[in-house]
Design an enzyme around this catalytic site. Structure first.
Site, PDB file in Angstrom:
ATOM      1  N   GLY A  13      81.148  55.827  64.411  1.00  0.00           N
ATOM      2  CA  GLY A  13      81.116  55.438  63.005  1.00  0.00           C
ATOM      3  C   GLY A  13      82.299  55.883  62.167  1.00  0.00           C
ATOM      4  O   GLY A  13      82.179  56.057  60.954  1.00  0.00           O
ATOM      5  N   SER A  14      83.484  55.998  62.786  1.00  0.00           N
ATOM      6  CA  SER A  14      84.633  56.407  61.966  1.00  0.00           C
ATOM      7  C   SER A  14      85.045  55.283  61.005  1.00  0.00           C
ATOM      8  O   SER A  14      85.506  55.552  59.892  1.00  0.00           O
ATOM      9  CB  SER A  14      85.810  56.856  62.833  1.00  0.00           C
ATOM     10  N   ASN A  15      84.890  54.044  61.413  1.00  0.00           N
ATOM     11  CA  ASN A  15      85.175  52.944  60.476  1.00  0.00           C
ATOM     12  C   ASN A  15      84.135  52.900  59.356  1.00  0.00           C
ATOM     13  O   ASN A  15      84.480  52.629  58.203  1.00  0.00           O
ATOM     14  CB  ASN A  15      85.249  51.609  61.216  1.00  0.00           C
ATOM     15  N   ARG A  66      67.355  38.259  72.716  1.00  0.00           N
ATOM     16  CA  ARG A  66      68.486  38.439  71.804  1.00  0.00           C
ATOM     17  C   ARG A  66      68.209  37.805  70.441  1.00  0.00           C
ATOM     18  O   ARG A  66      68.534  38.359  69.393  1.00  0.00           O
ATOM     19  CB  ARG A  66      69.724  37.799  72.438  1.00  0.00           C
ATOM     20  N   MET A  91      78.371  47.185  69.262  1.00  0.00           N
ATOM     21  CA  MET A  91      78.688  46.716  70.608  1.00  0.00           C
ATOM     22  C   MET A  91      77.704  45.663  71.114  1.00  0.00           C
ATOM     23  O   MET A  91      77.191  45.759  72.230  1.00  0.00           O
ATOM     24  CB  MET A  91      78.707  47.918  71.573  1.00  0.00           C
ATOM     25  N   ARG A  92      77.457  44.671  70.268  1.00  0.00           N
ATOM     26  CA  ARG A  92      76.597  43.563  70.692  1.00  0.00           C
ATOM     27  C   ARG A  92      77.197  42.267  70.186  1.00  0.00           C
ATOM     28  O   ARG A  92      77.806  42.232  69.122  1.00  0.00           O
ATOM     29  CB  ARG A  92      75.192  43.691  70.073  1.00  0.00           C
ATOM     30  N   HIS A 110      88.667  44.869  65.085  1.00  0.00           N
ATOM     31  CA  HIS A 110      88.962  44.891  66.524  1.00  0.00           C
ATOM     32  C   HIS A 110      90.294  45.614  66.748  1.00  0.00           C
ATOM     33  O   HIS A 110      91.267  45.360  66.032  1.00  0.00           O
ATOM     34  CB  HIS A 110      89.032  43.456  67.063  1.00  0.00           C
ATOM     35  N   THR A 142      82.525  34.585  64.161  1.00  0.00           N
ATOM     36  CA  THR A 142      81.998  33.259  64.505  1.00  0.00           C
ATOM     37  C   THR A 142      81.340  33.371  65.883  1.00  0.00           C
ATOM     38  O   THR A 142      81.230  34.471  66.433  1.00  0.00           O
ATOM     39  CB  THR A 142      83.138  32.224  64.577  1.00  0.00           C
TER      40      THR A 142
END
Ligand code: GRF
Length: 210
Positions: A13-15, A66, A91-92, A110, A142
């Site tokens: 969680g650094s971002n 999902r 991460m999904r 990213h 997207t």
């Protein structure tokens, strides 16, 4: 635009922290309505709690498939009146229920200069390729993995003696700088998606005037 953010994380969680700090320091005119993790043990959740932000953890194991998972996440975000969703090391893959609930309202960060090196281990991919420059990209999400319209990018050099860790650390500094900035750009509006491009009104004026 509704300036309430929902931040989705999986890890350290650094971002997320860079967004929390930008909101706190009023560099970013927004509020964080909720932080959702797909792992209860994600260390980033503590950062949110420390900042007094509501947290939730939704494990995929508790959902049929999902789609059901993404619907639950979308419902929770909507219940908190979130206007913009920020993936920050989530991460999904994001599926239709979330994309449909927040069209052009989901951002991702990213650690490469997209479209180079999408997917996992972007910093290792860059090193293995031998590129001399890499960086960070913030883009709209997207259906295409790491393929949505690019809001902001920042380049960093790849040095001869870089390891994955040293390159990742140099890129991370830029991630933390551009993510809050990109969120502000999106929240301020005056942009549209033209084909693959994220086009700001200022860009159009500049292009017209040149
Ligand atoms: C960052 O490198 C981000 O670009 C990628 O995952 C990492 C998450 O790091 N999508 P953190 O959890 O924000 O520290």
């Amino acid at each position: 635009m509704n300036r309430r953010l929902g931040v989705l994380i999986s890890g350290r969680g650094s971002n997320l922290q860079s967004i929390i700090d930008a909101v706190r320091d009023r560099r970013l005119d927004a509020s964080i309505a909720i932080v959702i993790a797909n792992r209860a043990e994600a260390p980033g959740l503590q950062r949110a709690r420390d900042a007094g932000i509501e947290t939730a953890s939704l494990s995929a194991r508790d959902y049929r498939d999902r789609e059901a998972y993404d619907r639950a996440v979308a419902d929770l975000l909507k219940a908190r009146d979130v206007g913009l969703v920020c993936l920050a090391g989530f991460m999904r893959l994001v599926g239709a229920p979330l994309l449909d609930a927040f069209p052009e309202r989901i951002l991702n960060i990213h650690p490469s200069l997209l479209p180079a090196f999408p997917g996992l281990d972007a910093q290792r991919q860059a090193l293995d390729w031998g590129v001399r420059v890499s960086g960070a990209t913030v883009h709209l999400v997207t259906t295409e993995l790491d393929g949505g319209p690019i809001v902001l990018q920042s380049a960093v050099p790849v040095l001869a003696d870089d390891s994955v860790d040293t390159l990742a650390a140099r890129i991370l500094v830029e991630e933390h700088r551009i993510y809050p900035k990109a969120i502000g750009v999106v929240l301020d509006g005056g942009w549209s998606v033209v084909g693959r491009r994220f086009v700001r009104r200022a860009d159009r004026v500049q292009a017209g005037g040149a």
